[in-house]
Scaffold this motif. Structure first.
Motif, PDB file in Angstrom:
ATOM      1  N   VAL B  12       2.359   1.282  31.631  1.00 12.15           N
ATOM      2  CA  VAL B  12       1.514   0.541  30.821  1.00 12.15           C
ATOM      3  C   VAL B  12       0.988   1.512  29.664  1.00 12.15           C
ATOM      4  O   VAL B  12       0.602   2.685  30.031  1.00 12.15           O
ATOM      5  CB  VAL B  12       0.369  -0.104  31.264  1.00 12.15           C
ATOM      6  CG1 VAL B  12      -0.603  -0.830  30.279  1.00 12.15           C
ATOM      7  CG2 VAL B  12       0.720  -1.049  32.488  1.00 12.15           C
ATOM      8  N   THR B  13       1.656   1.461  28.459  1.00 10.68           N
ATOM      9  CA  THR B  13       1.230   2.365  27.283  1.00 10.68           C
ATOM     10  C   THR B  13       0.606   1.700  26.203  1.00 10.68           C
ATOM     11  O   THR B  13       0.603   0.548  26.092  1.00 10.68           O
ATOM     12  CB  THR B  13       2.669   3.222  26.873  1.00 10.68           C
ATOM     13  OG1 THR B  13       2.103   4.315  26.076  1.00 10.68           O
ATOM     14  CG2 THR B  13       3.389   2.204  26.211  1.00 10.68           C
ATOM     15  N   GLU B  14      -0.285   2.486  25.627  1.00  8.42           N
ATOM     16  CA  GLU B  14      -0.787   2.209  24.255  1.00  8.42           C
ATOM     17  C   GLU B  14       0.179   2.112  23.128  1.00  8.42           C
ATOM     18  O   GLU B  14       0.971   3.041  23.035  1.00  8.42           O
ATOM     19  CB  GLU B  14      -1.996   2.823  23.736  1.00  8.42           C
ATOM     20  CG  GLU B  14      -3.246   2.620  24.905  1.00  8.42           C
ATOM     21  CD  GLU B  14      -4.361   3.512  24.392  1.00  8.42           C
ATOM     22  OE1 GLU B  14      -5.419   3.467  25.167  1.00  8.42           O
ATOM     23  OE2 GLU B  14      -4.178   4.429  23.460  1.00  8.42           O
ATOM     24  N   ASP B  18       4.281   7.676  22.834  1.00  8.96           N
ATOM     25  CA  ASP B  18       5.888   7.944  23.466  1.00  8.96           C
ATOM     26  C   ASP B  18       5.928   7.641  24.599  1.00  8.96           C
ATOM     27  O   ASP B  18       4.952   7.794  25.529  1.00  8.96           O
ATOM     28  CB  ASP B  18       6.176   9.182  22.707  1.00  8.96           C
ATOM     29  CG  ASP B  18       6.166   9.348  21.410  1.00  8.96           C
ATOM     30  OD1 ASP B  18       6.529  10.640  20.856  1.00  8.96           O
ATOM     31  OD2 ASP B  18       6.112   8.722  20.563  1.00  8.96           O
ATOM     32  N   VAL B  19       6.902   7.119  25.022  1.00 10.92           N
ATOM     33  CA  VAL B  19       7.219   6.865  26.537  1.00 10.92           C
ATOM     34  C   VAL B  19       8.685   7.643  27.222  1.00 10.92           C
ATOM     35  O   VAL B  19       9.633   7.378  26.004  1.00 10.92           O
ATOM     36  CB  VAL B  19       7.296   5.619  27.030  1.00 10.92           C
ATOM     37  CG1 VAL B  19       5.663   5.042  26.960  1.00 10.92           C
ATOM     38  CG2 VAL B  19       8.340   4.576  26.568  1.00 10.92           C
ATOM     39  N   GLU B  20       8.850   8.117  27.968  1.00 10.40           N
ATOM     40  CA  GLU B  20      10.204   8.620  28.623  1.00 10.40           C
ATOM     41  C   GLU B  20      10.426   7.763  29.947  1.00 10.40           C
ATOM     42  O   GLU B  20       9.650   7.700  30.741  1.00 10.40           O
ATOM     43  CB  GLU B  20       9.917  10.227  28.949  1.00 10.40           C
ATOM     44  CG  GLU B  20      10.214  10.925  27.592  1.00 10.40           C
ATOM     45  CD  GLU B  20      10.130  12.475  28.098  1.00 10.40           C
ATOM     46  OE1 GLU B  20      10.590  13.145  26.998  1.00 10.40           O
ATOM     47  OE2 GLU B  20      10.401  12.752  29.136  1.00 10.40           O
ATOM     48  N   LEU B  21      11.717   7.480  30.096  1.00  6.22           N
ATOM     49  CA  LEU B  21      11.941   6.901  31.103  1.00  6.22           C
ATOM     50  C   LEU B  21      13.123   7.377  31.861  1.00  6.22           C
ATOM     51  O   LEU B  21      14.185   7.958  31.131  1.00  6.22           O
ATOM     52  CB  LEU B  21      12.578   5.175  30.971  1.00  6.22           C
ATOM     53  CG  LEU B  21      11.201   4.368  30.208  1.00  6.22           C
ATOM     54  CD1 LEU B  21      12.060   3.035  29.769  1.00  6.22           C
ATOM     55  CD2 LEU B  21      10.029   4.302  30.876  1.00  6.22           C
ATOM     56  N   ARG B  22      13.191   7.503  33.174  1.00  9.02           N
ATOM     57  CA  ARG B  22      14.016   8.557  33.597  1.00  9.02           C
ATOM     58  C   ARG B  22      15.118   7.800  34.562  1.00  9.02           C
ATOM     59  O   ARG B  22      14.726   6.907  35.213  1.00  9.02           O
ATOM     60  CB  ARG B  22      13.423   9.792  34.553  1.00  9.02           C
ATOM     61  CG  ARG B  22      14.322  10.529  35.286  1.00  9.02           C
ATOM     62  CD  ARG B  22      13.514  11.324  36.328  1.00  9.02           C
ATOM     63  NE  ARG B  22      14.483  12.165  37.281  1.00  9.02           N
ATOM     64  CZ  ARG B  22      14.675  13.169  37.120  1.00  9.02           C
ATOM     65  NH1 ARG B  22      14.489  14.209  36.205  1.00  9.02           N
ATOM     66  NH2 ARG B  22      15.591  13.710  38.113  1.00  9.02           N
ATOM     67  N   ARG B  81       6.546   6.095  19.354  1.00  6.86           N
ATOM     68  CA  ARG B  81       5.770   5.214  18.525  1.00  6.86           C
ATOM     69  C   ARG B  81       6.002   3.779  19.154  1.00  6.86           C
ATOM     70  O   ARG B  81       6.217   2.868  18.287  1.00  6.86           O
ATOM     71  CB  ARG B  81       6.082   5.196  17.143  1.00  6.86           C
ATOM     72  CG  ARG B  81       5.978   6.772  16.672  1.00  6.86           C
ATOM     73  CD  ARG B  81       6.250   6.829  15.119  1.00  6.86           C
ATOM     74  NE  ARG B  81       7.470   6.112  14.567  1.00  6.86           N
ATOM     75  CZ  ARG B  81       8.652   6.860  14.817  1.00  6.86           C
ATOM     76  NH1 ARG B  81       8.785   7.991  15.330  1.00  6.86           N
ATOM     77  NH2 ARG B  81       9.718   6.465  14.377  1.00  6.86           N
ATOM     78  N   THR B  82       5.817   3.669  20.363  1.00 10.83           N
ATOM     79  CA  THR B  82       6.022   2.426  21.108  1.00 10.83           C
ATOM     80  C   THR B  82       5.289   1.150  20.363  1.00 10.83           C
ATOM     81  O   THR B  82       4.230   1.388  19.847  1.00 10.83           O
ATOM     82  CB  THR B  82       5.692   2.310  22.523  1.00 10.83           C
ATOM     83  OG1 THR B  82       4.182   2.793  22.584  1.00 10.83           O
ATOM     84  CG2 THR B  82       6.562   3.035  23.341  1.00 10.83           C
TER      85      THR B  82
END
Lengths: 114, 115
Positions: B12-14, B18-22, B81-82
């Motif tokens: 869960v992100t604001e 930025d998010v990283e998925l592996r 910048r989700t």
């Protein structure tokens, strides 16, 4: 272009009855067809595939699929449905000129009623 | 490993972060795919890696999305910048090669929610 269609949105079946999930395909050349299942909050699990050879393909969890060239269909079947078969089912086809990626149908929700 | 491994399983992100998925593919699998599954959009192809070849990025929806694959194994999908419309399940998959008969195996997915 390679594509598959899953004409139904939801399939309801009573436990113990035969289950059929429909898929039709449109391809250029030889079709390479796959079925996947997605249980709630899970990823996709491979069930079976058709490459060549026998038109009846057997897969995991008692599922099978029949490749029918004249009807351009690849329907998924199970002789006796279980409540645990309730899930989302995807038909897919390989797209050779797109790095052999899979192109998916919209998916069918299967509900097995106890 | 025995299967395709993805992390985090849930994120869960604001909005704006930025998010990283592996993704860690099955050992020995040279082909790696990223797909996105969102409500109303079905399963969308994002990006494809095969060995040391240039990746096929044709499915990335915007320049906020990028991916890399290091050493021909582990892959990271980055979303900058989700936005709320990025909320979806991101599925990684791998196969032994790109022959049409090869099976593509999927991971459990990374479930992303942007609030």
């Amino acid at each position: 272009a390679q594509s598959v269609a899953q004409p139904e949105d939801q399939v309801n079946v009573a436990e113990g009855n035969p289950l059929t999930v429909k898929c039709t395909y449109s391809v250029s050349g030889n079709p390479y067809l796959f079925w996947y299942v997605q249980y709630p909050n899970r990823g996709l699990q491979f069930l079976l595939k058709y490459i060549t050879g026998d038109n009846l393909v057997k897969g995991s969890y008692g599922f099978e699929a029949e490749f029918n060239k004249s009807q351009t269909s690849f329907h998924l079947k199970k002789p006796s449905a279980l409540v645990s078969d309730s899930a989302l089912y995807f038909c897919a086809v390989r797209v050779p000129w797109r790095n052999n990626r899979l192109a998916f149908g919209k998916g069918n929700q299967v509900v097995v009623i106890p | 490993g025995a299967g395709v491994s993805q992390s985090p399983s849930n994120k869960v992100t604001e909005k704006g972060k930025d998010v990283e998925l592996r993704c860690d593919p099955i050992s020995g699998h040279t082909a790696l795919y990223w797909y996105r599954q969102s409500l109303g959009q079905g399963l969308e192809f994002l990006i494809y890696f095969q060995g040391n070849s240039a990746p096929d990025k044709s499915g990335l929806p915007s320049d906020r999305f990028s991916a890399e694959r290091t050493g021909g194994s582990v892959s990271t999908l980055t979303i900058q910048r989700t936005q709320q419309e990025d909320s979806a399940v991101y599925l990684c998959a791998s196969s032994l090669g790109t022959a049409s008969g090869n099976t593509i195996y999927f991971g459990e997915g990374s479930w992303l929610t942007v609030v």
